[in-house]
Design a protein around this motif. Sequence first.
Motif, PDB file in Angstrom:
ATOM      1  N   LYS A  30       6.150  -2.671   4.584  1.00  0.00           N
ATOM      2  CA  LYS A  30       6.107  -2.921   2.972  1.00  0.00           C
ATOM      3  C   LYS A  30       4.863  -3.297   2.623  1.00  0.00           C
ATOM      4  N   ARG A  31       3.908  -3.301   3.738  1.00  0.00           N
ATOM      5  CA  ARG A  31       2.580  -3.454   3.616  1.00  0.00           C
ATOM      6  C   ARG A  31       1.642  -2.162   3.877  1.00  0.00           C
ATOM      7  N   GLY A  32       2.203  -1.376   4.603  1.00  0.00           N
ATOM      8  CA  GLY A  32       1.551  -0.009   5.043  1.00  0.00           C
ATOM      9  C   GLY A  32       2.241   1.023   5.858  1.00  0.00           C
ATOM     10  N   ALA A  33       1.823   1.899   6.039  1.00  0.00           N
ATOM     11  CA  ALA A  33       2.658   3.063   6.508  1.00  0.00           C
ATOM     12  C   ALA A  33       2.954   2.589   8.159  1.00  0.00           C
ATOM     13  N   THR A  34       4.057   2.597   8.531  1.00  0.00           N
ATOM     14  CA  THR A  34       4.363   2.138   9.905  1.00  0.00           C
ATOM     15  C   THR A  34       5.394   2.891  10.671  1.00  0.00           C
TER      16      THR A  34
END
Length: 211
Positions: A30-34
């Motif tokens: 939800k904060r960055g591509a993971t």
Amino acid sequence: MTNRIIAVINQKGGTGKTTLALNLAAGLSKRGATHLVDADPQRSITQWVGMGGGNSGLPGVAQLAGNPTAVLTKLVRSYRYVVVDCPPTVQGETVAAIMHIANLALIPVLPSPIDLWASVDMANAVKKAQQDNPGLRACLVLNQLESRNALSREMREVVTEFDVPVLASGMQRRAAYRTAAVEGLSVYGVGKRGKHAVADIEAIIEEVLCL
Ligand SMILES: Nc1ncnc2c1ncn2[C@@H]1O[C@H](COP(=O)(O)OP(=O)(O)OP(=O)(O)O)[C@@H](O)[C@H]1O
Ligand SMILES: [Mg+2]
């Protein structure tokens, strides 16, 4: 945040590596591509994500076939966070290669002194890996806590004897972690049932992002 490759690791079995890796990756996505990486021949995380089909909203899972360093180096070029679910061992070239390239090792431990002592080898392995990879940070993460205050205080006394610090946040014992796994989802994907577990994971993420 420099902790881009996060290895969830403990040579002791059943301490919550896969549970933490999957839910951490769900929160980080939800904060960055993971992206997830399955380094465990048991393939638990691959099965978990596979169970949710294409609609689970979970990050993709890469297998650690071939050269672990090459796989992780490639992924970290495209993803902000790469979360590696490690096998229950500190032996072998695969784990050594992961520790050599990781930015952060999270070591889930169960909240009993006996279980914690079984993780001493892990803490020592991290210290050894830090000689070759001085950028590697490591933290213990308390899992299956029953009562945040009393038990964690007792545990915190034991963990002061380890050289590896312990995160202030941990995972409580909650049915939501198990039901999410059964449904092939993260605790973010099970609605209200996952509310408290999501709060555990969010607190862990916020702490990890500030390291
Ligand atoms: N906080 C929790 N609350 C309730 N159940 C949990 C919690 N954490 C883990 N579990 C359950 O405990 C069991 C072991 O967890 P998990 O598979 O994540 O451990 P592991 O360290 O990956 O095991 P292995 O060493 O076999 O890879 C699973 O059934 C999981 O659903
Ligand atoms: Mg596992």
